[in-house]
Design an enzyme around this catalytic site. Sequence first.
Site, mmCIF file in Angstrom:
data_model
loop_
_atom_site.group_PDB
_atom_site.id
_atom_site.type_symbol
_atom_site.label_atom_id
_atom_site.label_comp_id
_atom_site.label_asym_id
_atom_site.label_seq_id
_atom_site.Cartn_x
_atom_site.Cartn_y
_atom_site.Cartn_z
ATOM 1 N N LYS A 114 0.821 -1.215 0.000
ATOM 2 C CA LYS A 114 0.000 0.000 0.000
ATOM 3 C C LYS A 114 0.852 1.261 0.000
ATOM 4 O O LYS A 114 0.451 2.266 -0.578
ATOM 5 C CB LYS A 114 -0.939 0.018 1.223
ATOM 6 C CG LYS A 114 -2.120 -0.932 1.094
ATOM 7 C CD LYS A 114 -3.167 -0.623 2.142
ATOM 8 C CE LYS A 114 -4.366 -1.544 2.036
ATOM 9 N NZ LYS A 114 -5.354 -1.321 3.101
ATOM 10 N N LYS A 196 -5.485 -9.843 -5.498
ATOM 11 C CA LYS A 196 -6.779 -10.087 -4.851
ATOM 12 C C LYS A 196 -7.831 -9.045 -5.246
ATOM 13 O O LYS A 196 -7.480 -7.910 -5.578
ATOM 14 C CB LYS A 196 -6.606 -10.170 -3.330
ATOM 15 C CG LYS A 196 -6.520 -8.851 -2.645
ATOM 16 C CD LYS A 196 -6.720 -8.960 -1.138
ATOM 17 C CE LYS A 196 -6.778 -7.528 -0.624
ATOM 18 N NZ LYS A 196 -7.053 -7.328 0.744
ATOM 19 N N LYS A 199 -12.009 -3.769 -2.823
ATOM 20 C CA LYS A 199 -13.098 -2.798 -2.953
ATOM 21 C C LYS A 199 -12.599 -1.414 -3.337
ATOM 22 O O LYS A 199 -13.364 -0.575 -3.782
ATOM 23 C CB LYS A 199 -13.964 -2.738 -1.683
ATOM 24 C CG LYS A 199 -13.211 -2.545 -0.359
ATOM 25 C CD LYS A 199 -14.188 -2.380 0.795
ATOM 26 C CE LYS A 199 -13.970 -3.291 1.984
ATOM 27 N NZ LYS A 199 -12.667 -3.255 2.643
HETATM 28 P P1 TYM Z 1 -10.793 -5.533 4.670
HETATM 29 O O1 TYM Z 1 -11.783 -4.459 4.921
HETATM 30 O O2 TYM Z 1 -9.781 -5.336 3.587
HETATM 31 O O3 TYM Z 1 -11.537 -6.885 4.359
HETATM 32 C C1 TYM Z 1 -12.531 -7.418 5.250
HETATM 33 C C2 TYM Z 1 -12.480 -8.929 5.224
HETATM 34 O O4 TYM Z 1 -12.635 -9.414 3.886
HETATM 35 C C3 TYM Z 1 -11.538 -10.269 3.572
HETATM 36 N N1 TYM Z 1 -11.212 -10.056 2.146
HETATM 37 C C4 TYM Z 1 -11.143 -11.035 1.258
HETATM 38 N N2 TYM Z 1 -11.326 -12.353 1.368
HETATM 39 C C5 TYM Z 1 -11.186 -13.083 0.246
HETATM 40 N N3 TYM Z 1 -10.886 -12.562 -0.959
HETATM 41 C C6 TYM Z 1 -10.692 -11.228 -1.100
HETATM 42 N N4 TYM Z 1 -10.411 -10.716 -2.296
HETATM 43 C C7 TYM Z 1 -10.826 -10.394 0.029
HETATM 44 N N5 TYM Z 1 -10.715 -9.063 0.250
HETATM 45 C C8 TYM Z 1 -10.944 -8.877 1.548
HETATM 46 C C9 TYM Z 1 -10.405 -9.822 4.473
HETATM 47 O O5 TYM Z 1 -9.471 -10.868 4.679
HETATM 48 C C10 TYM Z 1 -11.136 -9.473 5.745
HETATM 49 O O6 TYM Z 1 -11.387 -10.637 6.503
HETATM 50 N N6 TYM Z 1 -7.390 -5.091 8.331
HETATM 51 C C11 TYM Z 1 -8.710 -5.592 7.988
HETATM 52 C C12 TYM Z 1 -9.817 -5.029 8.855
HETATM 53 C C13 TYM Z 1 -9.611 -5.170 10.310
HETATM 54 C C14 TYM Z 1 -9.720 -6.366 11.065
HETATM 55 C C15 TYM Z 1 -9.479 -5.976 12.415
HETATM 56 C C16 TYM Z 1 -9.996 -7.693 10.739
HETATM 57 C C17 TYM Z 1 -9.307 -4.160 11.181
HETATM 58 N N7 TYM Z 1 -9.240 -4.646 12.434
HETATM 59 C C18 TYM Z 1 -9.503 -6.910 13.448
HETATM 60 C C19 TYM Z 1 -10.017 -8.628 11.788
HETATM 61 C C20 TYM Z 1 -9.778 -8.246 13.106
HETATM 62 C C21 TYM Z 1 -9.026 -5.219 6.559
HETATM 63 O O7 TYM Z 1 -8.465 -4.314 5.982
HETATM 64 O O8 TYM Z 1 -10.062 -5.922 6.029
#
Ligand code: TYM
Length: 334
Positions: A114, A196, A199
Amino acid sequence: MAEKKNLFSGIQPSGDFTIGNYYGAIKNWVKIQYDYNCYFCIVDLHALTVPQDAAALRRRTMECYAMLIASGLSLEETTLFVQSHVPAHSELMWLLNCFTYMGELSRMTQYKDKSVKQGENVRAALFDYPVLMAADILLYQTHLVPVGDDQKQHIELTRDIATRFNHLYSPTFEIPEGYYPKTGARIMSLQEPTSKMSKSDTNENAFISLKDAPDTIVRKLKRAVTDSEAAVHYDEKNKPGISNLIQIYASACDMDIENAQREVEGLSYADFKLRVAEAIIENLKPIQAEYARLMSDKAVLEEYMKVGADKAERTAVKTLRKVQKKVGLVPRGR
Ligand code: TYM
Protein backbone atom coordinates in the site's frame (compact mmCIF):
# COMPACT_ATOMS: atom_id res chain seq x y z
CA MET A 1 -23.09 -25.65 29.06
CA ALA A 2 -19.56 -24.43 28.29
CA GLU A 3 -19.25 -20.67 27.80
CA LYS A 4 -19.08 -19.51 24.19
CA LYS A 5 -15.67 -18.42 22.90
CA ASN A 6 -15.16 -14.81 21.85
CA LEU A 7 -14.86 -13.98 18.19
CA PHE A 8 -13.91 -10.63 16.63
CA SER A 9 -13.61 -9.41 13.08
CA GLY A 10 -13.51 -6.07 11.28
CA ILE A 11 -14.13 -4.69 7.83
CA GLN A 12 -13.15 -1.32 6.34
CA PRO A 13 -15.75 1.05 4.88
CA SER A 14 -13.21 2.04 2.22
CA GLY A 15 -15.51 1.11 -0.69
CA ASP A 16 -18.63 -0.93 -1.37
CA PHE A 17 -18.23 -4.49 -0.13
CA THR A 18 -17.20 -6.91 -2.87
CA ILE A 19 -17.96 -10.58 -3.33
CA GLY A 20 -14.37 -11.06 -2.08
CA ASN A 21 -15.44 -9.61 1.28
CA TYR A 22 -18.66 -11.60 1.14
CA TYR A 23 -17.26 -15.04 0.29
CA GLY A 24 -14.00 -14.47 2.17
CA ALA A 25 -15.52 -13.06 5.34
CA ILE A 26 -19.15 -11.99 5.73
CA LYS A 27 -20.84 -15.22 4.57
CA ASN A 28 -18.69 -17.12 7.01
CA TRP A 29 -19.54 -14.69 9.85
CA VAL A 30 -23.24 -15.26 9.23
CA LYS A 31 -22.76 -19.03 9.48
CA ILE A 32 -20.83 -18.99 12.74
CA GLN A 33 -22.61 -16.17 14.56
CA TYR A 34 -24.63 -18.53 16.77
CA ASP A 35 -21.63 -20.59 17.87
CA TYR A 36 -19.53 -17.78 19.37
CA ASN A 37 -19.84 -14.57 21.33
CA CYS A 38 -19.32 -12.36 18.27
CA TYR A 39 -18.10 -8.80 17.81
CA PHE A 40 -18.18 -7.37 14.29
CA CYS A 41 -16.80 -3.93 13.66
CA ILE A 42 -16.86 -1.41 10.81
CA VAL A 43 -13.30 -0.12 11.11
CA ASP A 44 -13.64 3.50 9.99
CA LEU A 45 -10.37 4.56 11.69
CA HIS A 46 -8.52 1.99 9.59
CA ALA A 47 -10.03 3.47 6.42
CA LEU A 48 -8.42 6.83 7.25
CA THR A 49 -4.93 5.39 6.77
CA VAL A 50 -5.29 6.30 3.08
CA PRO A 51 -6.94 9.50 1.75
CA GLN A 52 -10.76 9.52 2.07
CA ASP A 53 -13.44 12.00 1.13
CA ALA A 54 -15.16 12.89 4.42
CA ALA A 55 -18.74 12.86 3.13
CA ALA A 56 -18.19 9.62 1.23
CA LEU A 57 -16.65 7.91 4.26
CA ARG A 58 -19.60 8.98 6.44
CA ARG A 59 -22.10 7.68 3.88
CA ARG A 60 -20.27 4.41 3.31
CA THR A 61 -19.93 3.69 7.02
CA MET A 62 -23.72 3.79 7.26
CA GLU A 63 -24.13 1.70 4.09
CA CYS A 64 -21.61 -0.90 5.19
CA TYR A 65 -23.34 -1.23 8.54
CA ALA A 66 -26.68 -1.79 6.79
CA MET A 67 -25.08 -4.26 4.38
CA LEU A 68 -23.79 -6.44 7.22
CA ILE A 69 -27.28 -6.67 8.69
CA ALA A 70 -28.75 -7.29 5.23
CA SER A 71 -26.22 -10.10 4.71
CA GLY A 72 -27.65 -11.92 7.71
CA LEU A 73 -25.84 -10.76 10.84
CA SER A 74 -28.24 -10.72 13.74
CA LEU A 75 -28.28 -7.73 16.08
CA GLU A 76 -29.43 -10.00 18.92
CA GLU A 77 -26.73 -12.64 18.43
CA THR A 78 -23.80 -10.35 17.69
CA THR A 79 -22.38 -7.00 18.75
CA LEU A 80 -22.23 -4.95 15.57
CA PHE A 81 -20.59 -1.54 15.93
CA VAL A 82 -18.48 1.24 14.46
CA GLN A 83 -14.86 1.40 15.62
CA SER A 84 -14.67 5.17 16.23
CA HIS A 85 -17.72 4.95 18.53
CA VAL A 86 -15.62 3.02 21.04
CA PRO A 87 -12.62 5.22 21.97
CA ALA A 88 -10.93 2.34 23.81
CA HIS A 89 -9.66 1.13 20.41
CA SER A 90 -7.51 4.23 19.88
CA GLU A 91 -6.45 4.30 23.53
CA LEU A 92 -5.27 0.69 23.62
CA MET A 93 -3.53 1.23 20.32
CA TRP A 94 -1.29 3.88 21.89
CA LEU A 95 -0.37 1.58 24.73
CA LEU A 96 0.36 -1.33 22.38
CA ASN A 97 2.53 1.01 20.28
CA CYS A 98 4.81 1.09 23.28
CA PHE A 99 5.30 -2.68 22.95
CA THR A 100 5.65 -3.00 19.17
CA TYR A 101 8.89 -2.74 17.21
CA MET A 102 9.49 -0.73 14.03
CA GLY A 103 11.17 -3.80 12.50
CA GLU A 104 8.03 -5.88 12.98
CA LEU A 105 5.85 -3.28 11.30
CA SER A 106 8.20 -2.78 8.37
CA ARG A 107 7.95 -6.48 7.54
CA MET A 108 4.19 -6.29 6.89
CA THR A 109 3.59 -7.02 3.20
CA GLN A 110 0.33 -5.07 3.13
CA TYR A 111 2.20 -1.98 4.30
CA LYS A 112 4.85 -2.50 1.66
CA ASP A 113 2.22 -2.87 -1.09
CA LYS A 114 0.00 0.00 0.00
CA SER A 115 2.82 2.44 0.73
CA VAL A 116 4.14 2.10 -2.83
CA LYS A 117 0.73 3.26 -4.09
CA GLN A 118 0.83 6.33 -1.80
CA GLY A 119 4.04 7.73 -3.31
CA GLU A 120 6.17 10.02 -1.16
CA ASN A 121 3.71 11.03 1.52
CA VAL A 122 2.98 7.75 3.22
CA ARG A 123 1.01 8.38 6.39
CA ALA A 124 2.42 7.21 9.70
CA ALA A 125 -1.01 5.66 10.31
CA LEU A 126 -0.54 3.28 7.38
CA PHE A 127 2.64 1.99 9.01
CA ASP A 128 0.94 1.72 12.39
CA TYR A 129 -2.27 0.15 11.07
CA PRO A 130 -1.54 -3.39 12.35
CA VAL A 131 -1.24 -2.07 15.92
CA LEU A 132 -4.76 -0.63 15.72
CA MET A 133 -5.89 -3.99 14.41
CA ALA A 134 -4.18 -5.71 17.35
CA ALA A 135 -6.00 -3.35 19.74
CA ASP A 136 -9.34 -4.15 18.06
CA ILE A 137 -8.81 -7.85 18.61
CA LEU A 138 -7.22 -7.83 22.05
CA LEU A 139 -9.80 -5.54 23.69
CA TYR A 140 -12.41 -8.30 23.45
CA GLN A 141 -10.31 -11.17 24.84
CA THR A 142 -10.77 -12.73 21.44
CA HIS A 143 -10.18 -16.44 20.87
CA LEU A 144 -10.90 -16.50 17.15
CA VAL A 145 -10.52 -14.00 14.29
CA PRO A 146 -12.25 -15.04 11.06
CA VAL A 147 -10.45 -13.34 8.15
CA GLY A 148 -9.30 -13.96 4.59
CA ASP A 149 -5.73 -15.08 3.87
CA ASP A 150 -4.52 -11.51 3.31
CA GLN A 151 -4.78 -10.77 7.05
CA LYS A 152 -2.65 -13.71 8.26
CA GLN A 153 0.48 -11.64 8.89
CA HIS A 154 -1.50 -9.10 10.95
CA ILE A 155 -2.95 -11.85 13.12
CA GLU A 156 0.54 -13.26 13.73
CA LEU A 157 1.75 -9.81 14.81
CA THR A 158 -1.23 -9.45 17.16
CA ARG A 159 -0.29 -12.77 18.77
CA ASP A 160 3.32 -11.62 19.17
CA ILE A 161 2.34 -8.32 20.79
CA ALA A 162 -0.12 -10.02 23.16
CA THR A 163 2.38 -12.71 24.14
CA ARG A 164 5.07 -10.09 24.76
CA PHE A 165 2.75 -8.03 26.98
CA ASN A 166 1.61 -11.10 28.91
CA HIS A 167 5.22 -12.07 29.60
CA LEU A 168 6.32 -8.58 30.60
CA TYR A 169 3.44 -8.11 33.03
CA SER A 170 1.10 -11.02 33.75
CA PRO A 171 -1.55 -12.80 31.69
CA THR A 172 -3.75 -9.95 30.38
CA PHE A 173 -4.77 -10.82 26.84
CA GLU A 174 -6.22 -13.98 25.37
CA ILE A 175 -3.92 -15.08 22.53
CA PRO A 176 -6.15 -15.04 19.44
CA GLU A 177 -6.10 -17.44 16.53
CA GLY A 178 -6.88 -16.76 12.87
CA TYR A 179 -9.81 -18.63 11.42
CA TYR A 180 -9.71 -18.98 7.61
CA PRO A 181 -12.52 -20.19 5.33
CA LYS A 182 -11.87 -23.38 3.32
CA THR A 183 -13.07 -21.83 0.07
CA GLY A 184 -13.23 -18.12 -0.67
CA ALA A 185 -10.25 -17.15 1.49
CA ARG A 186 -8.74 -15.42 -1.50
CA ILE A 187 -11.05 -14.21 -4.24
CA MET A 188 -9.02 -12.62 -7.02
CA SER A 189 -9.56 -9.60 -9.27
CA LEU A 190 -11.63 -10.35 -12.39
CA GLN A 191 -9.26 -8.27 -14.50
CA GLU A 192 -5.95 -9.29 -12.97
CA PRO A 193 -6.54 -12.72 -11.46
CA THR A 194 -3.12 -12.87 -9.84
CA SER A 195 -3.96 -10.07 -7.38
CA LYS A 196 -6.78 -10.09 -4.85
CA MET A 197 -10.17 -8.55 -5.52
CA SER A 198 -10.26 -5.21 -3.70
CA LYS A 199 -13.10 -2.80 -2.95
CA SER A 200 -10.78 0.15 -3.52
CA ASP A 201 -9.71 -0.95 -7.04
CA THR A 202 -10.03 1.96 -9.50
CA ASN A 203 -11.11 -0.42 -12.29
CA GLU A 204 -14.78 -1.23 -11.62
CA ASN A 205 -14.65 -4.29 -13.87
CA ALA A 206 -12.15 -5.88 -11.49
CA PHE A 207 -14.67 -6.49 -8.72
CA ILE A 208 -18.32 -7.29 -8.15
CA SER A 209 -19.94 -5.14 -5.52
CA LEU A 210 -22.73 -6.50 -3.34
CA LYS A 211 -24.80 -3.62 -4.70
CA ASP A 212 -24.29 -4.50 -8.40
CA ALA A 213 -27.46 -5.08 -10.44
CA PRO A 214 -27.86 -8.46 -12.21
CA ASP A 215 -27.02 -7.08 -15.68
CA THR A 216 -23.84 -5.44 -14.30
CA ILE A 217 -22.80 -8.75 -12.75
CA VAL A 218 -23.32 -10.57 -16.08
CA ARG A 219 -21.40 -7.86 -17.95
CA LYS A 220 -18.45 -7.91 -15.51
CA LEU A 221 -18.23 -11.69 -15.70
CA LYS A 222 -18.34 -11.66 -19.50
CA ARG A 223 -15.34 -9.34 -19.39
CA ALA A 224 -13.46 -11.38 -16.79
CA VAL A 225 -9.95 -12.25 -17.94
CA THR A 226 -9.44 -15.99 -18.65
CA ASP A 227 -7.06 -17.81 -21.00
CA SER A 228 -7.04 -19.34 -24.48
CA GLU A 229 -7.18 -23.02 -23.55
CA ALA A 230 -11.00 -23.18 -23.60
CA ALA A 231 -11.23 -25.91 -20.95
CA VAL A 232 -12.86 -25.29 -17.58
CA HIS A 233 -10.65 -26.84 -14.92
CA TYR A 234 -8.93 -25.73 -11.72
CA ASP A 235 -5.24 -24.90 -12.06
CA GLU A 236 -4.31 -21.85 -10.00
CA LYS A 237 -0.84 -21.52 -11.48
CA ASN A 238 -1.59 -21.83 -15.19
CA LYS A 239 -5.26 -20.79 -15.27
CA PRO A 240 -5.68 -18.13 -12.55
CA GLY A 241 -8.75 -16.53 -14.16
CA ILE A 242 -10.77 -19.73 -14.59
CA SER A 243 -9.62 -21.05 -11.21
CA ASN A 244 -10.83 -17.86 -9.56
CA LEU A 245 -14.24 -18.22 -11.22
CA ILE A 246 -14.46 -21.84 -10.05
CA GLN A 247 -13.64 -20.67 -6.54
CA ILE A 248 -16.33 -17.99 -6.70
CA TYR A 249 -18.82 -20.57 -7.99
CA ALA A 250 -17.88 -22.99 -5.21
CA SER A 251 -18.34 -20.27 -2.57
CA ALA A 252 -21.65 -19.14 -4.03
CA CYS A 253 -23.02 -22.70 -4.06
CA ASP A 254 -21.45 -23.78 -0.73
CA MET A 255 -19.42 -26.52 -2.40
CA ASP A 256 -15.80 -27.55 -2.28
CA ILE A 257 -13.62 -26.87 -5.32
CA GLU A 258 -13.70 -30.52 -6.52
CA ASN A 259 -17.48 -30.71 -6.60
CA ALA A 260 -17.79 -27.28 -8.18
CA GLN A 261 -15.32 -28.26 -10.89
CA ARG A 262 -17.20 -31.51 -11.58
CA GLU A 263 -20.40 -29.52 -12.17
CA VAL A 264 -18.96 -27.08 -14.66
CA GLU A 265 -16.29 -28.97 -16.59
CA GLY A 266 -17.27 -29.40 -20.22
CA LEU A 267 -19.04 -26.03 -20.38
CA SER A 268 -17.84 -23.38 -22.83
CA TYR A 269 -16.24 -20.32 -21.19
CA ALA A 270 -19.29 -18.23 -22.13
CA ASP A 271 -21.74 -20.70 -20.55
CA PHE A 272 -19.52 -21.16 -17.50
CA LYS A 273 -19.32 -17.42 -16.91
CA LEU A 274 -23.08 -17.16 -17.18
CA ARG A 275 -23.48 -19.98 -14.65
CA VAL A 276 -21.18 -18.19 -12.21
CA ALA A 277 -23.08 -14.92 -12.72
CA GLU A 278 -26.41 -16.62 -12.01
CA ALA A 279 -25.09 -18.16 -8.80
CA ILE A 280 -23.85 -14.77 -7.56
CA ILE A 281 -27.11 -13.04 -8.54
CA GLU A 282 -29.07 -15.68 -6.64
CA ASN A 283 -26.95 -15.08 -3.51
CA LEU A 284 -27.25 -11.30 -3.71
CA LYS A 285 -30.98 -10.98 -4.48
CA PRO A 286 -32.31 -11.26 -0.90
CA ILE A 287 -29.39 -9.24 0.48
CA GLN A 288 -30.05 -6.35 -1.87
CA ALA A 289 -33.77 -6.31 -1.04
CA GLU A 290 -33.09 -6.20 2.69
CA TYR A 291 -30.38 -3.57 2.20
CA ALA A 292 -32.82 -1.27 0.38
CA ARG A 293 -35.33 -1.68 3.20
CA LEU A 294 -32.75 -0.89 5.91
CA MET A 295 -31.37 2.16 4.09
CA SER A 296 -34.83 3.70 3.94
CA ASP A 297 -34.71 4.49 7.67
CA LYS A 298 -31.39 6.00 8.76
CA ALA A 299 -32.62 6.89 12.24
CA VAL A 300 -33.20 3.21 13.03
CA LEU A 301 -29.71 2.35 11.76
CA GLU A 302 -28.22 5.04 13.99
CA GLU A 303 -30.06 3.57 16.95
CA TYR A 304 -28.70 0.08 16.16
CA MET A 305 -25.19 1.56 15.98
CA LYS A 306 -25.58 3.16 19.38
CA VAL A 307 -26.78 -0.05 21.02
CA GLY A 308 -23.86 -1.93 19.42
CA ALA A 309 -21.29 0.63 20.58
CA ASP A 310 -22.62 0.61 24.16
CA LYS A 311 -22.45 -3.18 24.27
CA ALA A 312 -18.92 -3.27 22.81
CA GLU A 313 -17.70 -0.51 25.09
CA ARG A 314 -18.67 -2.37 28.25
CA THR A 315 -16.29 -5.22 27.37
CA ALA A 316 -13.56 -3.07 25.82
CA VAL A 317 -13.20 -0.75 28.79
CA LYS A 318 -12.62 -3.66 31.17
CA THR A 319 -9.55 -4.77 29.19
CA LEU A 320 -8.33 -1.20 28.72
CA ARG A 321 -8.47 -0.47 32.47
CA LYS A 322 -6.48 -3.62 33.24
CA VAL A 323 -3.76 -2.62 30.77
CA GLN A 324 -3.62 0.98 32.03
CA LYS A 325 -3.19 -0.27 35.56
CA LYS A 326 -0.49 -2.80 34.68
CA VAL A 327 1.67 -0.30 32.80
CA GLY A 328 1.53 2.21 35.66
CA LEU A 329 -1.07 4.84 34.77
CA VAL A 330 -2.80 6.46 37.73
CA PRO A 331 -6.58 5.97 37.69
CA ARG A 332 -8.52 9.20 37.17
CA GLY A 333 -10.77 8.61 40.21
CA ARG A 334 -14.47 9.19 40.27
P1 TYM B 1 -10.79 -5.53 4.67
O1 TYM B 1 -11.78 -4.46 4.92
O2 TYM B 1 -9.78 -5.34 3.59
O3 TYM B 1 -11.54 -6.89 4.36
C1 TYM B 1 -12.53 -7.42 5.25
C2 TYM B 1 -12.48 -8.93 5.22
O4 TYM B 1 -12.63 -9.41 3.89
C3 TYM B 1 -11.54 -10.27 3.57
N1 TYM B 1 -11.21 -10.06 2.15
C4 TYM B 1 -11.14 -11.04 1.26
N2 TYM B 1 -11.33 -12.35 1.37
C5 TYM B 1 -11.19 -13.08 0.25
N3 TYM B 1 -10.89 -12.56 -0.96
C6 TYM B 1 -10.69 -11.23 -1.10
N4 TYM B 1 -10.41 -10.72 -2.30
C7 TYM B 1 -10.83 -10.39 0.03
N5 TYM B 1 -10.72 -9.06 0.25
C8 TYM B 1 -10.94 -8.88 1.55
C9 TYM B 1 -10.41 -9.82 4.47
O5 TYM B 1 -9.47 -10.87 4.68
C10 TYM B 1 -11.14 -9.47 5.75
O6 TYM B 1 -11.39 -10.64 6.50
N6 TYM B 1 -7.39 -5.09 8.33
C11 TYM B 1 -8.71 -5.59 7.99
C12 TYM B 1 -9.82 -5.03 8.85
C13 TYM B 1 -9.61 -5.17 10.31
C14 TYM B 1 -9.72 -6.37 11.06
C15 TYM B 1 -9.48 -5.98 12.41
C16 TYM B 1 -10.00 -7.69 10.74
C17 TYM B 1 -9.31 -4.16 11.18
N7 TYM B 1 -9.24 -4.65 12.43
C18 TYM B 1 -9.50 -6.91 13.45
C19 TYM B 1 -10.02 -8.63 11.79
C20 TYM B 1 -9.78 -8.25 13.11
C21 TYM B 1 -9.03 -5.22 6.56
O7 TYM B 1 -8.47 -4.31 5.98
O8 TYM B 1 -10.06 -5.92 6.03
